[in-house]
Design an enzyme around this catalytic site. Structure first.
Site, PDB file in Angstrom:
ATOM      1  CB  CYS A   1      -0.862  -0.002   1.254  1.00  0.00           C
ATOM      2  SG  CYS A   1      -1.735  -1.548   1.464  1.00  0.00           S
TER       3      CYS A   1
ATOM      4  NE  ARG B   1       4.199   2.016  -1.502  1.00  0.00           N
ATOM      5  CZ  ARG B   1       5.305   1.331  -1.210  1.00  0.00           C
ATOM      6  NH1 ARG B   1       6.367   1.454  -1.972  1.00  0.00           N
ATOM      7  NH2 ARG B   1       5.347   0.509  -0.197  1.00  0.00           N
TER       8      ARG B   1
ATOM      9  CD1 TRP C   1      -2.825  -4.729  -4.921  1.00  0.00           C
ATOM     10  CD2 TRP C   1      -1.173  -5.614  -3.719  1.00  0.00           C
ATOM     11  NE1 TRP C   1      -2.428  -5.875  -5.539  1.00  0.00           N
ATOM     12  CE2 TRP C   1      -1.415  -6.448  -4.847  1.00  0.00           C
ATOM     13  CE3 TRP C   1      -0.181  -5.990  -2.840  1.00  0.00           C
ATOM     14  CZ2 TRP C   1      -0.705  -7.617  -5.084  1.00  0.00           C
ATOM     15  CZ3 TRP C   1       0.529  -7.152  -3.081  1.00  0.00           C
ATOM     16  CH2 TRP C   1       0.261  -7.954  -4.188  1.00  0.00           C
TER      17      TRP C   1
ATOM     18  CG  ASN D   1       2.576  -1.161   3.040  1.00  0.00           C
ATOM     19  OD1 ASN D   1       1.938  -2.145   2.681  1.00  0.00           O
ATOM     20  ND2 ASN D   1       3.732  -0.805   2.517  1.00  0.00           N
TER      21      ASN D   1
ATOM     22  CE  LYS E   1       8.768  -6.453 -17.940  1.00  0.00           C
ATOM     23  NZ  LYS E   1       9.307  -7.316 -16.964  1.00  0.00           N
TER      24      LYS E   1
ATOM     25  CD  GLU F   1       5.360  -7.802 -15.682  1.00  0.00           C
ATOM     26  OE1 GLU F   1       4.998  -7.593 -14.517  1.00  0.00           O
ATOM     27  OE2 GLU F   1       6.542  -7.776 -16.033  1.00  0.00           O
TER      28      GLU F   1
ATOM     29  CE  LYS G   1       8.586  -1.223 -10.159  1.00  0.00           C
ATOM     30  NZ  LYS G   1       8.963  -1.919 -11.421  1.00  0.00           N
TER      31      LYS G   1
HETATM   32  C1  AGP Z   1       8.567  -7.602 -13.151  1.00  0.00           C
HETATM   33  O1  AGP Z   1       8.139  -6.980 -14.355  1.00  0.00           O
HETATM   34  C2  AGP Z   1       7.479  -7.758 -12.160  1.00  0.00           C
HETATM   35  N1  AGP Z   1       6.870  -6.537 -11.834  1.00  0.00           N
HETATM   36  C3  AGP Z   1       7.861  -8.585 -10.950  1.00  0.00           C
HETATM   37  O2  AGP Z   1       8.149  -9.878 -11.419  1.00  0.00           O
HETATM   38  C4  AGP Z   1       9.083  -8.111 -10.134  1.00  0.00           C
HETATM   39  O3  AGP Z   1      10.257  -8.278 -10.879  1.00  0.00           O
HETATM   40  C5  AGP Z   1       9.177  -8.972  -8.862  1.00  0.00           C
HETATM   41  O4  AGP Z   1       8.002  -8.770  -8.094  1.00  0.00           O
HETATM   42  C6  AGP Z   1      10.422  -8.668  -8.012  1.00  0.00           C
HETATM   43  O5  AGP Z   1      10.374  -7.340  -7.574  1.00  0.00           O
HETATM   44  P1  AGP Z   1      11.712  -6.715  -6.909  1.00  0.00           P
HETATM   45  O6  AGP Z   1      12.770  -6.703  -7.971  1.00  0.00           O
HETATM   46  O7  AGP Z   1      11.317  -5.354  -6.469  1.00  0.00           O
HETATM   47  O8  AGP Z   1      12.116  -7.606  -5.766  1.00  0.00           O
END
Ligand code: AGP
Length: 609
Positions: free
Chosen positions: A2, A27, A74, A100, A486, A489, A604
């Site tokens: 969040c 977020r 979230w 959060n 890519k 997602e 994210k």
């Molecule tokens: C990647 O495009 C995704 N958003 C996701 O797989 C991301 O790489 C994964 O959650 C790891 O996040 P981080 O690198 O912040 O640990």
């Protein structure tokens, strides 16, 4: 995960908080809320859906307050509906909090509080915090001791901001495992889950560490440990401009961040050169003390780790295992004081990766973080940090963080090779020279795409596909995985990355004229092999889209469509080969009309396990 924003100062808290929440919308964005102290009482507003729903509600009122807290959610506990949106208050309505993280012992706390007469309005874990403070206040001389006692009863992860009518000019905050940063202004102070929320007001920041609490006033801030002992902490100056955190004219953050890669790669090289050249020691780790490497990461960062394995094994001869962080601590890995565990994480807040680091440390391992966010949880947990200098990555789909992670791993493998006398200095210099040419080669490709739109055209002819297969070999097999991730997602098209040599062991049954097959077919030690894989696909009427080099005539003659990238050292080729696949996924998702920066069901940074 969040977003939290708090403000206390001379301006209208409502506007500043809403503005900050919008910058954190990536977020988490299934509901939002705000609480303000107005005329000695707390006014709370919360709405399901995007922040603009809340903003419309607030714009109907003429509200002025100098202090408040806000939240984008979230959902982890309780449906994303108004009543479950934060802020949450106690029975009296004199305390309001946003949170959060996950309170793991919330159900027993809730039962105990209900038995003491507390009435709950939501299904969230968060609401127990407000009632717990209210309960502790009955036996406390003032609000802060009650706040600390309540926080100490919480198990799990939390970033908490609270306001109360009992001390109407203060924000009370606490953090464990979820990020919380104080922004230090002039006659005003901020608190937020992430820097962009207050960056347009101040570039002075103070990240809280785990089990720290703080009291924030408009001209002051005091930090304490969880026992209430005051701590001296120095703020740092944020190196990012707000422009970096904005879209800079691109339609989406993702496209901006793809085009920022030459700069991000160049900055990451220069930011890490000092320790590679030896002018700055890597004090946290000693290569003479470890005889194996384990890499832990999630998602895109995991794919960077798979490439890092090639680098470290080839340049330093150390054995490397790569694990998904969510699997690592459950497979009883052999970890000891001779193990170096590398955590790769853009956000530095991914719960599984943080948990893997803590697990490894308990086993005596030395830990190294490759991370893009200063002061994030994983960086503070690790013995040594190597930063990627990609700047803020706002789009959920990771692009520049990935390429800069691979660059950092490449540089680290050169350093390891040198320290272990596997690589001679001249070899390091040679490889470093090729690395330093990479930003301009990526720039050339991106400028070509800007002019000709080759990838965009290919996207236009394939965006209606229902499935796709991505294949690659050797150091480009992880690029097949990343290209597929890519696409799925952000376009929600099912896509699978596969080692090209595995096709004949099953996936080739999938091939027909409806299945686009993306092949990474650039020059290198397995080029001939990949050529035969293209033949296999063509023989089954598969539609091949190839990422290849201008000189690869054999490829270009065979395939449906091709994208040319400049030829570079095979080990560096993943860094440039992924760029057209990022753009391909971007345009397909955009043609489909999806929310590219905030894909459904994703956030994210996944700060829940
Ligand atoms: C990647 O495009 C995704 N958003 C996701 O797989 C991301 O790489 C994964 O959650 C790891 O996040 P981080 O690198 O912040 O640990």
């Amino acid at each position: 995960m969040c977003g939290i924003v708090g403000y206390v100062g001379k301006d209208n808290a409502k506007n500043i908080i809403i503005d900050g929440l919008k910058r954190l919308e990536y977020r988490g964005y299934d509901s939002a809320g705000i609480a303000l102290i107005v005329n000695g009482g707390i006014r709370t507003f919360k709405k399901e859906g995007k922040i603009r729903n809340l903003e419309c509600e607030l714009n109907k009122l003429h509200l002025f307050s100098n202090i408040g807290i806000g939240h984008t959610r979230w959902a982890t506990h309780g449906e994303p509906v108004d009543t479950n949106a934060h802020p949450h208050s106690d029975c009296s309505g004199k305390i309001s909090i946003v949170h959060n993280g996950i309170i793991e012992n919330y159900s027993e706390l809730r039962k105990e509080l209900i038995s003491k007469g507390h009435r709950f309005e939501s299904d969230t874990d968060t609401e127990v915090i407000a009632h717990l403070i209210e309960e502790e206040l009955k036996n406390s001389p003032s609000f802060f001791p009650a706040f600390i006692k309540a926080v100490r009863k919480l198990k799990g992860s939390y970033a908490i901001a609270a306001i109360t009518v009992y001390e109407a000019d203060k924000i009370f905050v606490a953090r464990k495992d979820s990020p919380l940063i104080i922004g230090i202004g002039n006659g005003e102070n901020f608190v937020a889950s992430d820097i962009p929320a207050f960056l347009s007001y101040t570039n002075r920041a103070l990240p809280l560490d785990d089990l720290e609490v703080a009291i924030i006033g408009k001209d002051s801030f005091q930090v304490f440990d969880i026992k209430g002992n005051e701590k001296e902490k120095e703020p740092f100056t944020i190196p990012w401009s707000l422009a970096q955190a904005e879209k800079a004219g691109y339609k989406h953050f993702m496209l901006k961040e793809i085009y920022e890669q030459p700069r991000a790669i160049a900055d990451t090289i220069s930011g890490n050169l000092p320790w590679l050249k030896g002018s700055v020691p890597l004090e946290g780790i000693n290569p003479k003390t470890f005889n194996r490497v384990q890499i832990v990461a999630c998602g895109t960062s995991y794919h960077a780790g798979l490439i890092g394995k090639f680098y470290i094994e080839n340049f330093s001869h150390l054995p490397v295992e790569v694990d998904l962080a969510s699997e690592y601590r459950y497979r009883s890995p052999v970890v000891d004081e001779k193990t170096l565990v590398i955590a790769i994480t853009q956000s530095g807040e991914t719960a599984d990766t943080l948990a893997a680091v803590k697990f490894a440390k308990k086993k005596g391992a030395k830990t190294l973080a490759v991370c893009n966010v200063i002061g994030s949880s994983v960086t503070r947990e690790s013995d040594q940090v190597l930063y990627t200098y990609a700047g803020p990555e706002i789009s959920v789909a990771s692009t520049k963080a990935f390429t800069t992670q691979v660059v950092t791993l490449f540089m680290f493998s050169l350093w390891l090779g040198k320290m272990r006398n596997v690589l001679k200095d001249e070899k390091v210099e040679e490889l470093l020279h090729e690395l330093m040419e990479l930003p301009s080669k990526v720039e050339d490709f991106l400028n070509g795409e800007k002019e000709r739109g080759t990838v965009k055209e290919i996207a236009e002819s394939f965006y209606k596909a229902k499935n796709a297969l991505y294949i690659g070999r050797h150091v480009n097999y992880p690029i097949a995985l990343e290209g597929a991730l890519k696409l799925k997602e952000i376009s929600y098209i099912h896509a699978e990355g596969y080692p090209a040599g595995e096709m004949k062991h099953g996936p080739i049954a999938l091939i027909d004229e409806t299945m686009p097959v993306v092949v990474v077919a650039t020059k290198g030690s397995v080029y001939e092999k990949i050529l035969s894989n293209i033949e296999e696909v063509k023989a089954r009427k598969g539609k091949v889209i190839a990422v290849t080099n201008p000189e690869c005539r054999e490829v270009k003659e065979k395939v449906e469509a091709f994208i040319e990238v400049p030829e570079v050292n095979e080990f560096l080729s993943p860094i440039i080969n992924i760029v057209p696949l990022q753009i391909l996924a971007y345009h397909i998702a955009d043609f489909l009309g999806y929310d590219v920066d905030q894909p459904r069901n994703l956030a994210k940074s996944v700060t829940v396990k």
